[in-house]
Enzyme design. Structure first.
Site, PDB file in Angstrom:
ATOM      1  N   THR A   1     -15.432  -5.012   7.047  1.00  0.00           N
ATOM      2  CA  THR A   1     -14.471  -6.007   6.485  1.00  0.00           C
ATOM      3  C   THR A   1     -14.866  -7.748   6.603  1.00  0.00           C
ATOM      4  O   THR A   1     -14.097  -8.373   6.156  1.00  0.00           O
ATOM      5  CB  THR A   1     -13.045  -5.934   7.085  1.00  0.00           C
ATOM      6  OG1 THR A   1     -12.865  -6.428   8.357  1.00  0.00           O
ATOM      7  CG2 THR A   1     -12.209  -4.788   7.084  1.00  0.00           C
ATOM      8  N   GLY A   2     -15.973  -7.459   7.132  1.00  0.00           N
ATOM      9  CA  GLY A   2     -16.755  -8.943   7.452  1.00  0.00           C
ATOM     10  C   GLY A   2     -17.716  -9.281   6.288  1.00  0.00           C
ATOM     11  O   GLY A   2     -17.405  -9.384   4.932  1.00  0.00           O
TER      12      GLY A   2
ATOM     13  N   ASN B   1     -26.270  -2.305  10.130  1.00  0.00           N
ATOM     14  CA  ASN B   1     -26.654  -1.784   8.831  1.00  0.00           C
ATOM     15  C   ASN B   1     -27.726  -0.739   9.079  1.00  0.00           C
ATOM     16  O   ASN B   1     -27.978  -0.260  10.066  1.00  0.00           O
ATOM     17  CB  ASN B   1     -27.252  -3.130   8.290  1.00  0.00           C
ATOM     18  CG  ASN B   1     -28.301  -3.669   8.946  1.00  0.00           C
ATOM     19  OD1 ASN B   1     -29.354  -3.060   9.140  1.00  0.00           O
ATOM     20  ND2 ASN B   1     -28.205  -5.001   9.450  1.00  0.00           N
TER      21      ASN B   1
ATOM     22  N   ASP C   1     -12.531  -9.797  21.552  1.00  0.00           N
ATOM     23  CA  ASP C   1     -14.191  -9.655  21.105  1.00  0.00           C
ATOM     24  C   ASP C   1     -14.393  -8.228  21.302  1.00  0.00           C
ATOM     25  O   ASP C   1     -14.441  -7.893  22.888  1.00  0.00           O
ATOM     26  CB  ASP C   1     -14.827 -10.719  22.108  1.00  0.00           C
ATOM     27  CG  ASP C   1     -16.051 -10.740  21.700  1.00  0.00           C
ATOM     28  OD1 ASP C   1     -16.746  -9.580  21.275  1.00  0.00           O
ATOM     29  OD2 ASP C   1     -16.725 -11.662  22.371  1.00  0.00           O
ATOM     30  N   ILE C   2     -15.105  -7.483  20.498  1.00  0.00           N
ATOM     31  CA  ILE C   2     -15.559  -6.174  20.753  1.00  0.00           C
ATOM     32  C   ILE C   2     -16.340  -5.910  22.034  1.00  0.00           C
ATOM     33  O   ILE C   2     -16.356  -4.981  22.614  1.00  0.00           O
ATOM     34  CB  ILE C   2     -15.916  -5.506  19.507  1.00  0.00           C
ATOM     35  CG1 ILE C   2     -16.099  -4.044  19.452  1.00  0.00           C
ATOM     36  CG2 ILE C   2     -17.233  -6.018  19.071  1.00  0.00           C
ATOM     37  CD1 ILE C   2     -14.853  -3.243  19.208  1.00  0.00           C
TER      38      ILE C   2
ATOM     39  N   GLY D   1     -22.468 -11.044  12.494  1.00  0.00           N
ATOM     40  CA  GLY D   1     -21.004 -10.484  12.970  1.00  0.00           C
ATOM     41  C   GLY D   1     -21.120  -9.583  14.314  1.00  0.00           C
ATOM     42  O   GLY D   1     -21.799  -9.982  15.231  1.00  0.00           O
ATOM     43  N   VAL D   2     -20.226  -8.682  14.153  1.00  0.00           N
ATOM     44  CA  VAL D   2     -20.365  -7.800  15.331  1.00  0.00           C
ATOM     45  C   VAL D   2     -21.582  -7.069  15.842  1.00  0.00           C
ATOM     46  O   VAL D   2     -21.737  -7.152  16.889  1.00  0.00           O
ATOM     47  CB  VAL D   2     -19.362  -6.360  14.893  1.00  0.00           C
ATOM     48  CG1 VAL D   2     -19.507  -5.534  15.979  1.00  0.00           C
ATOM     49  CG2 VAL D   2     -18.130  -6.772  14.690  1.00  0.00           C
ATOM     50  N   ASP D   3     -22.366  -6.902  14.865  1.00  0.00           N
ATOM     51  CA  ASP D   3     -23.825  -6.075  15.296  1.00  0.00           C
ATOM     52  C   ASP D   3     -24.459  -7.270  15.928  1.00  0.00           C
ATOM     53  O   ASP D   3     -25.081  -7.083  16.994  1.00  0.00           O
ATOM     54  CB  ASP D   3     -24.583  -6.229  13.920  1.00  0.00           C
ATOM     55  CG  ASP D   3     -25.907  -5.183  13.905  1.00  0.00           C
ATOM     56  OD1 ASP D   3     -25.909  -4.613  15.095  1.00  0.00           O
ATOM     57  OD2 ASP D   3     -26.644  -4.845  12.978  1.00  0.00           O
TER      58      ASP D   3
HETATM   59  N1  AR6 Z   1     -15.222  -8.919  17.905  1.00  0.00           N
HETATM   60  C1  AR6 Z   1     -14.649  -8.318  17.089  1.00  0.00           C
HETATM   61  N2  AR6 Z   1     -14.613  -8.415  15.806  1.00  0.00           N
HETATM   62  C2  AR6 Z   1     -15.482  -9.181  15.276  1.00  0.00           C
HETATM   63  C3  AR6 Z   1     -16.563  -9.800  15.989  1.00  0.00           C
HETATM   64  C4  AR6 Z   1     -16.381  -9.635  17.550  1.00  0.00           C
HETATM   65  N3  AR6 Z   1     -17.273 -10.180  18.451  1.00  0.00           N
HETATM   66  N4  AR6 Z   1     -17.339 -10.524  15.367  1.00  0.00           N
HETATM   67  C5  AR6 Z   1     -16.785 -10.204  13.916  1.00  0.00           C
HETATM   68  N5  AR6 Z   1     -16.060  -9.503  14.098  1.00  0.00           N
HETATM   69  P1  AR6 Z   1     -18.868  -7.678  10.270  1.00  0.00           P
HETATM   70  P2  AR6 Z   1     -19.463  -5.821   8.299  1.00  0.00           P
HETATM   71  C6  AR6 Z   1     -15.023  -8.925  12.958  1.00  0.00           C
HETATM   72  O1  AR6 Z   1     -19.350  -8.856   9.309  1.00  0.00           O
HETATM   73  O2  AR6 Z   1     -18.487  -6.318   7.301  1.00  0.00           O
HETATM   74  C7  AR6 Z   1     -23.977  -7.384  10.007  1.00  0.00           C
HETATM   75  O3  AR6 Z   1     -24.965  -8.598   9.763  1.00  0.00           O
HETATM   76  C8  AR6 Z   1     -15.027  -9.702  11.638  1.00  0.00           C
HETATM   77  O4  AR6 Z   1     -14.107 -10.943  11.617  1.00  0.00           O
HETATM   78  O5  AR6 Z   1     -19.386  -7.600  11.797  1.00  0.00           O
HETATM   79  O6  AR6 Z   1     -19.234  -4.107   8.411  1.00  0.00           O
HETATM   80  C9  AR6 Z   1     -24.602  -6.109  10.192  1.00  0.00           C
HETATM   81  O7  AR6 Z   1     -25.844  -6.086  10.376  1.00  0.00           O
HETATM   82  C10 AR6 Z   1     -14.564  -8.674  10.699  1.00  0.00           C
HETATM   83  O8  AR6 Z   1     -13.508  -8.483  10.614  1.00  0.00           O
HETATM   84  O9  AR6 Z   1     -19.397  -6.166   9.833  1.00  0.00           O
HETATM   85  C11 AR6 Z   1     -24.449  -5.675   8.698  1.00  0.00           C
HETATM   86  O10 AR6 Z   1     -25.440  -6.064   7.822  1.00  0.00           O
HETATM   87  C12 AR6 Z   1     -15.096  -7.334  11.375  1.00  0.00           C
HETATM   88  O11 AR6 Z   1     -15.433  -7.823  12.808  1.00  0.00           O
HETATM   89  C13 AR6 Z   1     -23.081  -6.281   8.145  1.00  0.00           C
HETATM   90  O12 AR6 Z   1     -22.930  -7.428   9.186  1.00  0.00           O
HETATM   91  C14 AR6 Z   1     -16.438  -6.745  10.634  1.00  0.00           C
HETATM   92  O13 AR6 Z   1     -17.300  -7.682  10.387  1.00  0.00           O
HETATM   93  C15 AR6 Z   1     -21.930  -5.362   8.386  1.00  0.00           C
HETATM   94  O14 AR6 Z   1     -20.853  -5.918   7.770  1.00  0.00           O
END
Ligand code: AR6
Length: 189
Positions: free
Chosen positions: A135-136, A35, A21-22, A43-45
């Site tokens: 990638t999410g 974003n 987990d980041i 997601g991460v955000d």
């Molecule tokens: N720790 C590590 N990796 C994670 C975690 C975590 N806690 N949670 C998800 N991932 P994403 P994006 C992985 O969707 O594609 C948000 O709504 C996940 O499985 O977080 O850049 C923002 O506000 C994937 O492989 O980011 C933007 O609107 C990776 O992290 C949008 O999502 C990135 O997934 C950004 O989308």
């Protein structure tokens, strides 16, 4: 390789690939896959704002007001403190949405990595952790993202000595395995 256990390292151990987990990473800065509103999301955000507390959002609001009233452009990066996170700082960057960047997806994803690393170096930070940006929710294919991310990190580290450690954090072993299979850290160019 279709499974991933433990961690893998590259470039004389300056880069490590781990699963986890980041928000839990004990480094100087973690990178947020944000974003352009900088006002949070899923997601991460979502995980970073939930774990770090409201001070991060307050700093993001101030950055929007003073520097980016129209939002942070894709590929750019800004820094806030880490609030309650173990990391001292959060570097917020905006990845490209796959299929919505008019063919500039790889250039913009590389800019996310390069600008985040440069910001960390500008603040004299030693260790930084990245999630797999775009990638999410943003739909960037993991295989292609691995090539872009590893090439951008390698290029940056070849000309910067401030940053000692870059940790790439994948949520699942499957995602880490895809990265390890497609990364280009050790390739001659
Ligand atoms: N720790 C590590 N990796 C994670 C975690 C975590 N806690 N949670 C998800 N991932 P994403 P994006 C992985 O969707 O594609 C948000 O709504 C996940 O499985 O977080 O850049 C923002 O506000 C994937 O492989 O980011 C933007 O609107 C990776 O992290 C949008 O999502 C990135 O997934 C950004 O989308």
């Amino acid at each position: 390789m279709d499974s991933f256990t433990g961690s893998q390292s590259y470039l004389e151990s300056r880069v490590t690939v781990v699963t986890g987990d980041i928000t839990k990473q004990q480094v100087d800065a973690i990178v947020n896959a944000a974003n352009s509103s900088l006002m949070g999301g899923g997601g991460v955000d979502g995980a970073i704002h939930a774990a770090g507390g409201p001070s991060i959002l307050a700093e993001c609001r101030e950055i929007r007001r003073t520097q980016y009233p129209d939002g942070l452009p894709t590929g750019e990066a800004v820094l806030t403190t880490g609030g309650k996170l173990p990391a001292r700082f959060v570097i917020h960057t905006v990845g490209p949405v796959w299929g919505r960047a008019g063919g500039r997806e790889s250039e913009l994803l590389a800019a996310c990595y390069r600008n985040s690393l440069q910001l960390a170096a500008d603040h004299d930070l030693r260790a930084i952790a990245f999630p797999a940006i775009s990638t999410g929710i943003y739909g960037y294919p993991r295989e292609q993202a691995a090539i872009v991310a590893s090439t951008a990190i390698k290029d940056f580290l070849s000309r910067n000595r401030t940053l000692r450690k870059v940790r790439l954090v994948f949520y699942s072993p499957g995602d880490a395995a895809v990265f390890v299979q497609h990364q280009r850290f050790e390739e001659e160019r």
